[in-house]
Design a protein around this motif. Structure first.
Motif, PDB file in Angstrom:
ATOM      1  N   TYR A 351       0.850  -1.182   0.000  1.00 54.22           N
ATOM      2  CA  TYR A 351       0.000   0.000   0.000  1.00 54.22           C
ATOM      3  C   TYR A 351       0.897   1.247   0.000  1.00 54.22           C
ATOM      4  O   TYR A 351       1.931   1.280   0.679  1.00 54.22           O
ATOM      5  CB  TYR A 351      -0.869   0.040   1.259  1.00 54.22           C
ATOM      6  CG  TYR A 351      -1.927  -1.027   1.387  1.00 54.22           C
ATOM      7  CD1 TYR A 351      -1.667  -2.366   1.136  1.00 54.22           C
ATOM      8  CD2 TYR A 351      -3.204  -0.699   1.796  1.00 54.22           C
ATOM      9  CE1 TYR A 351      -2.638  -3.334   1.274  1.00 54.22           C
ATOM     10  CE2 TYR A 351      -4.196  -1.663   1.960  1.00 54.22           C
ATOM     11  CZ  TYR A 351      -3.897  -2.982   1.689  1.00 54.22           C
ATOM     12  OH  TYR A 351      -4.873  -3.940   1.841  1.00 54.22           O
ATOM     13  N   THR A 372      -2.456   0.467  -4.404  1.00 55.32           N
ATOM     14  CA  THR A 372      -2.017  -0.850  -3.952  1.00 55.32           C
ATOM     15  C   THR A 372      -1.382  -1.572  -5.125  1.00 55.32           C
ATOM     16  O   THR A 372      -1.830  -1.463  -6.274  1.00 55.32           O
ATOM     17  CB  THR A 372      -3.184  -1.671  -3.379  1.00 55.32           C
ATOM     18  OG1 THR A 372      -2.688  -2.917  -2.902  1.00 55.32           O
ATOM     19  CG2 THR A 372      -4.264  -1.932  -4.406  1.00 55.32           C
ATOM     20  N   GLY A 449      -6.209  -0.505   5.710  1.00 55.11           N
ATOM     21  CA  GLY A 449      -5.522  -1.730   6.063  1.00 55.11           C
ATOM     22  C   GLY A 449      -6.060  -2.947   5.359  1.00 55.11           C
ATOM     23  O   GLY A 449      -7.039  -2.897   4.608  1.00 55.11           O
ATOM     24  N   SER A 450      -5.407  -4.080   5.636  1.00 55.06           N
ATOM     25  CA  SER A 450      -5.791  -5.362   5.077  1.00 55.06           C
ATOM     26  C   SER A 450      -6.681  -6.143   6.037  1.00 55.06           C
ATOM     27  O   SER A 450      -7.279  -7.139   5.659  1.00 55.06           O
ATOM     28  CB  SER A 450      -4.536  -6.187   4.752  1.00 55.06           C
ATOM     29  OG  SER A 450      -4.863  -7.396   4.130  1.00 55.06           O
ATOM     30  N   ASP A 454      -4.276  -5.005  10.844  1.00 54.44           N
ATOM     31  CA  ASP A 454      -3.166  -4.838   9.900  1.00 54.44           C
ATOM     32  C   ASP A 454      -3.380  -3.541   9.137  1.00 54.44           C
ATOM     33  O   ASP A 454      -3.744  -3.525   7.972  1.00 54.44           O
ATOM     34  CB  ASP A 454      -3.097  -6.024   8.942  1.00 54.44           C
ATOM     35  CG  ASP A 454      -1.902  -5.934   7.980  1.00 54.44           C
ATOM     36  OD1 ASP A 454      -1.021  -5.078   8.208  1.00 54.44           O
ATOM     37  OD2 ASP A 454      -1.858  -6.705   7.006  1.00 54.44           O
ATOM     38  N   ARG A 456      -2.085  -0.396   7.334  1.00 52.64           N
ATOM     39  CA  ARG A 456      -0.862  -0.089   6.572  1.00 52.64           C
ATOM     40  C   ARG A 456      -0.573   1.415   6.499  1.00 52.64           C
ATOM     41  O   ARG A 456       0.588   1.836   6.535  1.00 52.64           O
ATOM     42  CB  ARG A 456      -0.986  -0.646   5.147  1.00 52.64           C
ATOM     43  CG  ARG A 456      -1.402  -2.114   5.064  1.00 52.64           C
ATOM     44  CD  ARG A 456      -0.292  -3.054   5.447  1.00 52.64           C
ATOM     45  NE  ARG A 456      -0.686  -4.451   5.277  1.00 52.64           N
ATOM     46  CZ  ARG A 456      -0.564  -5.139   4.145  1.00 52.64           C
ATOM     47  NH1 ARG A 456      -0.050  -4.559   3.067  1.00 52.64           N
ATOM     48  NH2 ARG A 456      -0.953  -6.399   4.087  1.00 52.64           N
TER      49      ARG A 456
END
Length: 469
Positions: A351, A372, A449-450, A454, A456
């Protein structure tokens, strides 16, 4: 509120919206205009479905397009939970003998009826999906692995009403007989012996509709039918065994997950679920599903159990307040088995370049863009998740909340820009004092985020005004 009351018993006059509601209206406690509003809602839906004119379209049933959509949905739903040392996908050229273990490999889950189960014209089981996918070059050996006692016979009464009472509990809570224990030991021994002599092992575990069902709470999060012992023993003799869980709700995996190299999760994926699983296991598709719920480590980590309100009695207090679901785990920084929004891929994503343009005129209009890149070697899809954290709220708020998400398909080394548009509702909450929703002025952190744990990229923005809606 509710427009139609639909239960499963036949005492229709006693339904809340039948004689009791009529009595309240006749006594002047409820205005008749409320009934008119509910009737209008029902008639409006009937009109949209062309039920009033008699010209309702005939529609289509189980045509190839429907089957293709069922397969596409099943593919999208698969979640890769663990893939140590890139254990997956499997390489069919190296497999002469494949052992498939577990009743859920060969079980049909869509052969029921009612609101918690469907009855499909067909369902491809995981075992059938694997056999279809591998053709004749690989010998597929199947063993039960674990034993499920036959269900009690259902009577001719309303099966759904019975299920809400004691039929499921009877099937679950039967005392395990000596015969069942002997059969389970035999099944386990057979699975372990076979696992020593094959090229690959896939073990299918999980739940079924004796446990994932309406009207009945599960007593715990443990795998039934002595599956934990089966998985542990198979992993001892074949550490490369791939574990596939088929279930509709979280299960505890703590007894064996550290010793497993690959774990895949499938929900009750419908007619083509087995086809999709086989494709994912052998890399024809790249898993891209994300968990829509948190998987706690154990039952007592669930807020209702942790707080002590479950199972409750006549009165249950929702002491977690607004910290529902992942909000509770994240706000209290609890360790979980797998967090909300989690899911791996056979590739990886980077990212970068988070940009935020805020515009406050009569309303809030905020544009969030982020890039991304697929930095792996295979095509894959990533779900970018946008969370918002209020940094100086005047009332209790969760640590952060999911507000938007987008899924993008990327070829290796491909980069795409993803754009989110946020309005006042993305920042709002219900104010119990003014009894309306509002987005209050102050500082907010935009997080990309993922998964919920998480994150980013993040940036702080500020709303200069308070907005009501």
């Amino acid at each position: 509120g509710l427009d139609v009351e639909m239960s499963v018993t036949n005492n229709f006059d006693e339904y809340y919206m039948a004689e009791p509601l009529k009595k309240e209206i006749l006594e002047g406690n409820i205005d008749e205009s409320l009934i008119n509003e509910k009737v209008r809602n029902i008639l409006r839906l009937m009109e949209r479905l062309h039920m009033l004119s008699g010209k309702r379209a005939r529609g289509y049933y189980n045509i190839p397009k429907h089957q293709e959509e069922a397969l596409a949905i099943a593919r999208e739903s698969i979640v890769l939970l663990k893939n140590e040392n890139k254990r997956l996908p499997l390489c069919e050229d190296k497999i002469k003998k494949l052992l498939v273990i577990g009743e859920n490999a060969n079980k049909i889950h869509s052969n029921g009826g009612g609101s918690a189960e469907i009855k499909a014209l067909y369902e491809i089981s995981p075992l059938m999906g694997l056999k279809k996918r591998l053709g004749g070059n690989t010998e597929v050996i199947y063993v039960n692995g674990y034993y499920v006692e036959p269900k009690m016979e259902e009577n001719d009464a309303n099966w759904q009403e019975t299920s809400l009472e004691d039929a499921l509990l009877s099937n679950r809570n039967k005392e395990i007989s000596l015969e069942t224990k002997v059969i389970r030991d035999l099944y386990l021994k057979e699975a372990v012996e076979q696992a020593k002599r094959v090229d690959e092992v896939i073990l299918f575990g999980g739940l079924n509709h004796d446990y994932d069902s309406e009207g009945i709470d599960r007593d715990d999060m443990k795998l039934p039918y002595d599956q934990d012992r089966l998985i542990q023993e198979v992993l001892k003799v074949n550490p490369n065994t791939v574990i596939v869980m088929v279930a509709g709700s979280p299960v505890e995996m703590g007894e064996w997950i550290k010793n497993s190299k690959a774990v895949m999760w499938s929900w009750y994926a419908g007619m083509e679920g087995g086809t999709a699983l086989a494709e994912a296991l052998f890399g024809d598709i790249n898993p891209s599903g994300k968990l829509p719920v948190t998987f706690p480590n154990q039952l007592n980590d669930c807020p209702a159990h942790l707080i002590g309100e479950y199972p409750g009695g006549k009165k249950v207090s929702y002491l977690e307040g607004i910290q529902v679901g992942y909000r509770y785990y994240d706000t209290h920084q609890m360790d979980t088995q797998f967090c909300f929004g989690y899911g791996l891929s056979y590739t990886e994503f980077a990212y970068k370049n988070l940009s935020i343009i805020a515009n406050e005129n009569e309303d809030v209009s905020i544009t969030v863009s982020v890039e991304t890149t697929n930095i792996g070697c295979v095509e894959g899809s990533e779900i970018l998740q946008l969370y918002i954290a209020s940094k100086n709220a005047s009332v209790e708020r969760p640590l952060k909340e999911l507000k938007e998400f987008q899924k993008v398909l990327l070829k290796p080394n491909e980069t795409k820009e993803v754009i989110f548009t946020l309005d006042r509702k993305a920042f709002g909450f219900y104010d119990v004092n003014t009894k309306q929703f509002k987005a209050e002025s102050g500082r907010y952190e935009i997080c990309i985020g993922s998964s919920s744990k998480d994150i980013r990229l993040q940036k702080i923005i500020e709303l200069n005004n308070t907005y009501y809606y």
